[in-house]
Design a protein around this motif. Sequence first.
Motif, PDB file in Angstrom:
ATOM      1  N   GLY A  21       0.826  -1.194   0.000  1.00  0.00           N
ATOM      2  CA  GLY A  21       0.000   0.000   0.000  1.00  0.00           C
ATOM      3  C   GLY A  21       0.867   1.253   0.000  1.00  0.00           C
ATOM      4  N   PRO A  22       0.253   2.424  -0.019  1.00  0.00           N
ATOM      5  CA  PRO A  22      -1.192   2.645  -0.042  1.00  0.00           C
ATOM      6  C   PRO A  22      -1.800   2.325  -1.396  1.00  0.00           C
ATOM      7  CG  PRO A  22      -0.040   4.711  -0.339  1.00  0.00           C
ATOM      8  CD  PRO A  22       1.022   3.695  -0.069  1.00  0.00           C
ATOM      9  N   VAL A  23      -3.138   2.223  -1.414  1.00  0.00           N
ATOM     10  CA  VAL A  23      -3.883   2.019  -2.652  1.00  0.00           C
ATOM     11  C   VAL A  23      -4.380   3.379  -3.136  1.00  0.00           C
ATOM     12  CG1 VAL A  23      -5.910   0.923  -3.676  1.00  0.00           C
ATOM     13  CG2 VAL A  23      -4.532  -0.318  -2.004  1.00  0.00           C
ATOM     14  N   VAL A  24      -4.185   3.660  -4.433  1.00  0.00           N
ATOM     15  CA  VAL A  24      -4.518   4.978  -4.979  1.00  0.00           C
ATOM     16  C   VAL A  24      -5.428   4.815  -6.199  1.00  0.00           C
ATOM     17  CG1 VAL A  24      -2.400   6.089  -4.170  1.00  0.00           C
ATOM     18  CG2 VAL A  24      -2.414   4.951  -6.404  1.00  0.00           C
ATOM     19  N   LEU A  25      -6.214   5.853  -6.470  1.00  0.00           N
ATOM     20  CA  LEU A  25      -6.993   5.914  -7.707  1.00  0.00           C
ATOM     21  C   LEU A  25      -6.087   6.470  -8.783  1.00  0.00           C
ATOM     22  CD1 LEU A  25      -9.614   5.726  -9.325  1.00  0.00           C
ATOM     23  CD2 LEU A  25     -10.234   7.995  -8.454  1.00  0.00           C
ATOM     24  N   THR A  26      -5.945   5.728  -9.893  1.00  0.00           N
ATOM     25  CA  THR A  26      -4.930   6.102 -10.874  1.00  0.00           C
ATOM     26  C   THR A  26      -5.262   5.558 -12.255  1.00  0.00           C
ATOM     27  OG1 THR A  26      -2.523   6.147 -11.215  1.00  0.00           O
ATOM     28  CG2 THR A  26      -3.474   4.087 -10.399  1.00  0.00           C
ATOM     29  N   HIS A  27      -4.402   5.860 -13.208  1.00  0.00           N
ATOM     30  CA  HIS A  27      -4.583   5.464 -14.608  1.00  0.00           C
ATOM     31  C   HIS A  27      -4.417   3.968 -14.802  1.00  0.00           C
ATOM     32  CE1 HIS A  27      -3.337   4.912 -18.830  1.00  0.00           C
ATOM     33  NE2 HIS A  27      -3.967   6.040 -19.106  1.00  0.00           N
ATOM     34  N   ARG A  28      -3.445   3.360 -14.164  1.00  0.00           N
ATOM     35  CA  ARG A  28      -3.165   1.919 -14.146  1.00  0.00           C
ATOM     36  C   ARG A  28      -2.511   1.372 -15.417  1.00  0.00           C
ATOM     37  NH1 ARG A  28      -6.505  -1.719 -10.727  1.00  0.00           N
ATOM     38  NH2 ARG A  28      -6.612  -3.024 -12.599  1.00  0.00           N
ATOM     39  N   ASP A  29      -2.218   2.206 -16.406  1.00  0.00           N
ATOM     40  CA  ASP A  29      -1.660   1.656 -17.650  1.00  0.00           C
ATOM     41  C   ASP A  29      -0.804   2.698 -18.375  1.00  0.00           C
ATOM     42  OD1 ASP A  29      -1.262  -0.426 -19.445  1.00  0.00           O
ATOM     43  OD2 ASP A  29      -3.016   0.056 -20.651  1.00  0.00           O
ATOM     44  N   VAL A  30       0.117   3.326 -17.637  1.00  0.00           N
ATOM     45  CA  VAL A  30       0.987   4.328 -18.250  1.00  0.00           C
ATOM     46  C   VAL A  30       2.144   3.592 -18.928  1.00  0.00           C
ATOM     47  CG1 VAL A  30       2.329   6.424 -17.911  1.00  0.00           C
ATOM     48  CG2 VAL A  30       0.326   5.984 -16.476  1.00  0.00           C
ATOM     49  N   GLN A  31       1.983   3.328 -20.202  1.00  0.00           N
ATOM     50  CA  GLN A  31       2.944   2.600 -21.018  1.00  0.00           C
ATOM     51  C   GLN A  31       3.237   3.425 -22.273  1.00  0.00           C
ATOM     52  OE1 GLN A  31       4.107  -0.506 -20.025  1.00  0.00           O
ATOM     53  NE2 GLN A  31       2.848  -0.373 -18.185  1.00  0.00           N
ATOM     54  N   PRO A  32       4.340   3.151 -22.969  1.00  0.00           N
ATOM     55  CA  PRO A  32       4.653   3.947 -24.163  1.00  0.00           C
ATOM     56  C   PRO A  32       3.518   4.006 -25.174  1.00  0.00           C
ATOM     57  CG  PRO A  32       6.548   2.634 -23.558  1.00  0.00           C
ATOM     58  CD  PRO A  32       5.425   2.200 -22.647  1.00  0.00           C
ATOM     59  N   TRP A  33       2.797   2.889 -25.368  1.00  0.00           N
ATOM     60  CA  TRP A  33       1.731   2.879 -26.372  1.00  0.00           C
ATOM     61  C   TRP A  33       0.489   3.644 -25.912  1.00  0.00           C
ATOM     62  CZ3 TRP A  33       4.162  -1.526 -24.487  1.00  0.00           C
ATOM     63  CH2 TRP A  33       3.519  -2.178 -23.414  1.00  0.00           C
ATOM     64  N   ASP A  65      -5.843   6.741 -23.230  1.00  0.00           N
ATOM     65  CA  ASP A  65      -6.388   5.411 -22.909  1.00  0.00           C
ATOM     66  C   ASP A  65      -6.579   5.185 -21.412  1.00  0.00           C
ATOM     67  OD1 ASP A  65      -6.371   4.953 -25.599  1.00  0.00           O
ATOM     68  OD2 ASP A  65      -4.525   3.793 -25.606  1.00  0.00           O
ATOM     69  N   TRP A  66      -7.643   5.759 -20.880  1.00  0.00           N
ATOM     70  CA  TRP A  66      -7.901   5.757 -19.441  1.00  0.00           C
ATOM     71  C   TRP A  66      -8.864   4.656 -18.997  1.00  0.00           C
ATOM     72  CZ3 TRP A  66      -6.510   9.873 -15.843  1.00  0.00           C
ATOM     73  CH2 TRP A  66      -5.631  10.808 -16.396  1.00  0.00           C
ATOM     74  N   GLU A  67      -9.281   3.767 -19.897  1.00  0.00           N
ATOM     75  CA  GLU A  67     -10.380   2.867 -19.527  1.00  0.00           C
ATOM     76  C   GLU A  67     -10.039   1.829 -18.470  1.00  0.00           C
ATOM     77  OE1 GLU A  67      -8.989   1.496 -23.704  1.00  0.00           O
ATOM     78  OE2 GLU A  67      -9.389   3.387 -22.664  1.00  0.00           O
ATOM     79  N   LEU A  68      -8.755   1.616 -18.168  1.00  0.00           N
ATOM     80  CA  LEU A  68      -8.386   0.697 -17.089  1.00  0.00           C
ATOM     81  C   LEU A  68      -8.300   1.396 -15.737  1.00  0.00           C
ATOM     82  CD1 LEU A  68      -5.629  -1.614 -18.650  1.00  0.00           C
ATOM     83  CD2 LEU A  68      -8.075  -2.033 -18.421  1.00  0.00           C
ATOM     84  N   SER A  69      -8.631   2.672 -15.677  1.00  0.00           N
ATOM     85  CA  SER A  69      -8.505   3.436 -14.436  1.00  0.00           C
ATOM     86  C   SER A  69      -9.219   2.762 -13.273  1.00  0.00           C
ATOM     87  CB  SER A  69      -9.077   4.840 -14.617  1.00  0.00           C
ATOM     88  OG  SER A  69      -8.351   5.570 -15.576  1.00  0.00           O
ATOM     89  N   GLY A  70      -8.636   2.916 -12.096  1.00  0.00           N
ATOM     90  CA  GLY A  70      -9.233   2.337 -10.899  1.00  0.00           C
ATOM     91  C   GLY A  70      -8.232   2.353  -9.756  1.00  0.00           C
ATOM     92  N   MET A  71      -8.529   1.602  -8.711  1.00  0.00           N
ATOM     93  CA  MET A  71      -7.670   1.549  -7.545  1.00  0.00           C
ATOM     94  C   MET A  71      -6.519   0.574  -7.780  1.00  0.00           C
ATOM     95  SD  MET A  71      -9.384   3.717  -5.826  1.00  0.00           S
ATOM     96  CE  MET A  71      -8.433   3.702  -4.298  1.00  0.00           C
ATOM     97  N   LEU A  72      -5.338   0.961  -7.287  1.00  0.00           N
ATOM     98  CA  LEU A  72      -4.153   0.119  -7.471  1.00  0.00           C
ATOM     99  C   LEU A  72      -3.148   0.426  -6.372  1.00  0.00           C
ATOM    100  CD1 LEU A  72      -2.584  -1.910  -9.259  1.00  0.00           C
ATOM    101  CD2 LEU A  72      -1.703   0.045 -10.548  1.00  0.00           C
ATOM    102  N   ASP A  73      -2.446  -0.619  -5.944  1.00  0.00           N
ATOM    103  CA  ASP A  73      -1.343  -0.430  -5.004  1.00  0.00           C
ATOM    104  C   ASP A  73      -0.314   0.506  -5.624  1.00  0.00           C
ATOM    105  OD1 ASP A  73       0.012  -1.729  -2.450  1.00  0.00           O
ATOM    106  OD2 ASP A  73       1.542  -1.564  -4.006  1.00  0.00           O
TER     107      ASP A  73
END
Length: 307
Positions: free
Chosen positions: A167-179, A192-200
């Motif tokens: 932790g902590p768990v945060v609300l975030t983009h979850r997929d910040v990759q070059p593509w 491309d924000w559709e995977l957004s949600g809570m993540l460690d």
Amino acid sequence: MDLAHLGTPTGPVRRVHGGFANRMYRLDTDQGSFAVKELNLVDRRSTYRAEDVLMFERAAFAAGIPMPEPVSASSHTLVHRWVEGQKVPEAPVPAPFAFEIGEILARLHALDVEWPHASIEDPTPRDWPELAERAAATGQPWAEELASHVQTFLAIARFVDTCERPGPVVLTHRDVQPWNLLARDGRPVLLDWELSGMLDLSGELGSTALSLAKGPGFDSIEPTIFRRVLDGYVAEGGTLPPAGPSWFVYMIGGWLGHTRWNILRCLAGAEASTGPDLALSHESARAGIRGLPDMFGRLPELEALLG
């Protein structure tokens, strides 16, 4: 797709190829240019929260996060203003670019946005022996490679399920990759924000920093670029979580699920009406079958990046 709210078209809707999970189109109208994403609802790996993601995107856009303006969202279609920029190659990014990504993540994590969904992860599938048998029986071009790595994939699944997340768990983009990035005047634009949600937090930082610090494999990782992402995060007020394997378990687990998803699409043997083309699924399946065992074997080297 009902796109009447976007204005009167000035030309045909054009397919933009290359999406790893969904299909993208460009629509030009008398109200501007739009990126229209048709979501793959047939074999999604997780539930898509259209309205909640749109709320998060609008909050991020209002806060000045560099991203396309979100226009509308439904259970099957996402619409954003079209943004011009250069694709970000899968190679170590410039140090200022990496630093700014760290700053962007810190600003995202500081947003006061309520997310009404708990983060619940299902057990990681352990059907790799069966998938290898089906791949051999159907003559998949990567069947032998998959069979040779079955035990490694089972070990990866156990690691994903048992790795402790501090932790902590945060609300975030979850997929910040070059593509999922564009470069505009040398600065990042986050797509491309559709995977957004809570993540460690460690999983988000590790996945992002590693993806921006390496080339297509794991032989060209630039530790300085990895650290610049973290430097940017701290400079913008973020606090780094404890070092450990949790920094890389999200990336490994996500890649494992993506590989399995593409293997299943290949085993179906037919061109699907949604999602990536079959040729791209074969490419993604082969990349995962070759790359995941390499990444898993290098965990001690990756942890060394944390200093």
